[in-house]
Write an enzyme that holds these catalytic residues in place. Sequence first.
Site, PDB file in Angstrom:
ATOM      1  N   SER A  54       0.793  -1.316   0.058  1.00 42.66           N
ATOM      2  CA  SER A  54      -0.092  -0.181   0.095  1.00 42.66           C
ATOM      3  C   SER A  54       0.836   1.216   0.072  1.00 42.66           C
ATOM      4  CB  SER A  54      -0.871  -0.007   1.086  1.00 42.66           C
ATOM      5  OG  SER A  54      -0.021  -0.199   2.400  1.00 42.66           O
ATOM      6  N   CYS A  69      -4.105  -4.720  -7.617  1.00 39.11           N
ATOM      7  CA  CYS A  69      -3.642  -3.180  -7.830  1.00 39.11           C
ATOM      8  C   CYS A  69      -3.975  -2.786  -9.341  1.00 39.11           C
ATOM      9  CB  CYS A  69      -2.322  -2.900  -7.485  1.00 39.11           C
ATOM     10  SG  CYS A  69      -1.279  -3.995  -8.667  1.00 39.11           S
ATOM     11  N   GLU A  71      -8.199   4.217  -1.964  1.00 42.63           N
ATOM     12  CA  GLU A  71      -8.315   2.913  -2.375  1.00 42.63           C
ATOM     13  C   GLU A  71      -9.332   1.994  -1.520  1.00 42.63           C
ATOM     14  OE1 GLU A  71      -4.665   0.511  -2.023  1.00 42.63           O
ATOM     15  OE2 GLU A  71      -5.041  -0.489  -3.997  1.00 42.63           O
TER      16      GLU A  71
HETATM   17  P1  NAD Z   1       0.750  -3.700   2.913  1.00 52.43           P
HETATM   18  O1  NAD Z   1       1.189  -2.261   2.488  1.00 52.43           O
HETATM   19  O2  NAD Z   1      -0.174  -3.785   4.258  1.00 52.43           O
HETATM   20  O3  NAD Z   1       1.668  -4.803   3.057  1.00 52.43           O
HETATM   21  C1  NAD Z   1       2.799  -4.951   2.379  1.00 52.43           C
HETATM   22  C2  NAD Z   1       4.121  -5.524   3.026  1.00 52.43           C
HETATM   23  O4  NAD Z   1       4.382  -4.473   3.815  1.00 52.43           O
HETATM   24  C3  NAD Z   1       3.460  -6.897   3.929  1.00 52.43           C
HETATM   25  O5  NAD Z   1       4.838  -7.739   3.616  1.00 52.43           O
HETATM   26  C4  NAD Z   1       3.655  -6.325   5.237  1.00 52.43           C
HETATM   27  O6  NAD Z   1       4.005  -7.102   6.312  1.00 52.43           O
HETATM   28  C5  NAD Z   1       4.425  -5.064   5.298  1.00 52.43           C
HETATM   29  N1  NAD Z   1       3.957  -3.989   6.019  1.00 52.43           N
HETATM   30  C6  NAD Z   1       2.586  -3.785   6.178  1.00 52.43           C
HETATM   31  N2  NAD Z   1       2.503  -2.564   7.099  1.00 52.43           N
HETATM   32  C7  NAD Z   1       3.960  -2.191   7.269  1.00 52.43           C
HETATM   33  C8  NAD Z   1       4.534  -1.035   8.139  1.00 52.43           C
HETATM   34  N3  NAD Z   1       3.746  -0.232   8.773  1.00 52.43           N
HETATM   35  N4  NAD Z   1       5.899  -1.035   7.901  1.00 52.43           N
HETATM   36  C9  NAD Z   1       6.592  -1.903   7.471  1.00 52.43           C
HETATM   37  N5  NAD Z   1       6.118  -2.889   6.507  1.00 52.43           N
HETATM   38  C10 NAD Z   1       4.766  -3.005   6.752  1.00 52.43           C
HETATM   39  O7  NAD Z   1      -0.212  -4.287   1.553  1.00 52.43           O
HETATM   40  P2  NAD Z   1      -1.325  -5.483   1.371  1.00 52.43           P
HETATM   41  O8  NAD Z   1      -2.289  -5.213   2.274  1.00 52.43           O
HETATM   42  O9  NAD Z   1      -0.497  -6.607   1.961  1.00 52.43           O
HETATM   43  O10 NAD Z   1      -1.334  -5.410  -0.100  1.00 52.43           O
HETATM   44  C11 NAD Z   1      -2.361  -4.863  -0.757  1.00 52.43           C
HETATM   45  C12 NAD Z   1      -1.791  -3.418  -0.983  1.00 52.43           C
HETATM   46  O11 NAD Z   1      -0.768  -3.560  -1.912  1.00 52.43           O
HETATM   47  C13 NAD Z   1      -2.980  -2.514  -1.957  1.00 52.43           C
HETATM   48  O12 NAD Z   1      -2.787  -1.335  -1.498  1.00 52.43           O
HETATM   49  C14 NAD Z   1      -2.584  -3.039  -3.389  1.00 52.43           C
HETATM   50  O13 NAD Z   1      -2.916  -1.801  -4.216  1.00 52.43           O
HETATM   51  C15 NAD Z   1      -0.989  -3.014  -3.255  1.00 52.43           C
HETATM   52  N6  NAD Z   1      -0.514  -3.763  -4.240  1.00 52.43           N
HETATM   53  C16 NAD Z   1       0.339  -2.891  -5.251  1.00 52.43           C
HETATM   54  C17 NAD Z   1       0.841  -3.673  -6.392  1.00 52.43           C
HETATM   55  C18 NAD Z   1       1.785  -2.587  -7.241  1.00 52.43           C
HETATM   56  O14 NAD Z   1       2.395  -3.379  -8.096  1.00 52.43           O
HETATM   57  N7  NAD Z   1       1.587  -1.261  -7.318  1.00 52.43           N
HETATM   58  C19 NAD Z   1       0.654  -4.986  -6.657  1.00 52.43           C
HETATM   59  C20 NAD Z   1      -0.043  -5.600  -5.610  1.00 52.43           C
HETATM   60  C21 NAD Z   1      -0.453  -4.893  -4.617  1.00 52.43           C
END
Ligand code: NAD
Length: 503
Positions: free
Chosen positions: A228, A283, A385
């Site tokens: 995210s 995404c 989102e």
């Molecule tokens: P997320 O940001 O919650 O987590 C992603 C990763 O970061 C995980 O491994 C998680 O453990 C880690 N993380 C979570 N919070 C953190 C923090 N505060 N500090 C450090 N690390 C942290 O995302 P999610 O819910 O797993 O996935 C969905 C999100 O990913 C959506 O926003 C989606 O749009 C995005 N996404 C983007 C793409 C792209 O290529 N642009 C592709 C797939 C998903």
Amino acid sequence: MKIVEHFINGAHVGSTDTAGSFADVFDPNSGNVQARVSLASVEDLEHAIAAAQIAQIGWANMNPQRRARVMFRFKELIERDRAELGRLLSSEHGKVLADADGDIQRGLEVIEFCCGVPQLLKGDYSFGAGPGIDVWSIRQPLGVVAGITPFNFPAMIPMWMLGPALATGNAFILKPSERTPSVPMRIAELLTEAGLPDGVFNVINGGKEIVEAILDHPAIKAVSFVGSSDVAQAIYSRGTAAGKRVQAMGGAKNHGIVMPDADLDQTIADIVGAAYGSAGERCMALPVIVPVGRATAEAVRERLVDAIDKLKVGISTDPDADYGPVVTSAHRERVEQYIEMAVTEGSELVVDGRGLSLQGYEAGFFLGPTLLDHVTPAMKSYQEEIFGPVLQIVRAESAEEAIGLASRHQYGNGVALFTRDGGTARDYAADVEVGMVGINLPIPVPVAYHSFGGWKRSGFGDHNQYGMEGVRFFTRTKVVTQRWPGKTRGAPAGNSFVIPTLD
Ligand code: NAD
């Protein structure tokens, strides 16, 4: 209860912190906890880094053709175990089996591209750039690098990163999502079976604390992140402040623009699949539709309502289900709150997907398809989102207004235009402020030999994922200028205190 551990130096290991903490891994169909994932301590990360540092030297010195053979065997093993991997993936994520197979397929295509790494690493050579002087450039691996991945593509996104990172001679530490950790562990096992030396690929499970330790650790030279946007931005800032190379892909709010001349049958089929497929947890989903003109808006809305009526939400193993549950109950609550917000903000709730219950799976994380009309750019529910099976209609009067909406949105991942007019499509592709553009295609995820990346708050950093961009991200260029005695060298020169030129 199944425990998902870490994979360090070629073996499964538990956390060194015996009082260590765990996170629950759910089965989104039943709502039950099906496994627990160990959250690594900083000491676990240190072990992984130590193993990776030693292993990377030999791996980088192996010629690229041999590294490519490991990639090739890995590809074959993924294909061998494809059905099992798909079931595992679906059981933690909730996406239907056919979609889970697509997740694996899109990752495999990146591995196929990486099987050509000897060709991709070939440098440039300029013979005779000066008297007896040749100039050549090479791409060298960075050393130990890391990837941090989201829950929604547990096979594809790790493969986007590990493919180019490993093929170019780096050692890799993967920190997958704690919500879908099992497929990344199987990937680690299959890489080992493919002949990857121990320590070259390691998996560390955990949350924020371990991510921050990765970002701060001086031995890790680059971090690739997908998740995210707020987290992506924080990771970009912290990682670059620690002197690392960072690419951080964020969230999205992709617009599908429907022109009055669009082929509506095909367009509606495309929109429904892209908006609701995988419960909207992509995404590159299409959560916003912008019909141009009142007549288009009315026709689109009417057809969407009909199409939604025919959708089947079911458990992820149901071959007839169009999509399955969302990943966790917390995520479902978040999506439901956005629906409530959209209504409070004044949008019209045309189809309400809340309150869906499946017989026999009453505790599953299901959410029916939701359609909202008369959504406006001022609404928070439009600006942010939602990441669920929710489609918002924002009406526009002209193509310029519709394209302007996509261009001005804080996110700039993908956009799709549906039209029969080549001129409109060409201008839109050139002008829209979005990184990945579809023309009569709803989910324009580029093929493996191009590269993936959004603009604005959808992507922080300079390089895209996979393709040559991935190769560039995980390597650095060295340029060698050499002079050897020979017939073209000329007479020896004396001291020179001016900047050398080769004229
Ligand atoms: P997320 O940001 O919650 O987590 C992603 C990763 O970061 C995980 O491994 C998680 O453990 C880690 N993380 C979570 N919070 C953190 C923090 N505060 N500090 C450090 N690390 C942290 O995302 P999610 O819910 O797993 O996935 C969905 C999100 O990913 C959506 O926003 C989606 O749009 C995005 N996404 C983007 C793409 C792209 O290529 N642009 C592709 C797939 C998903």
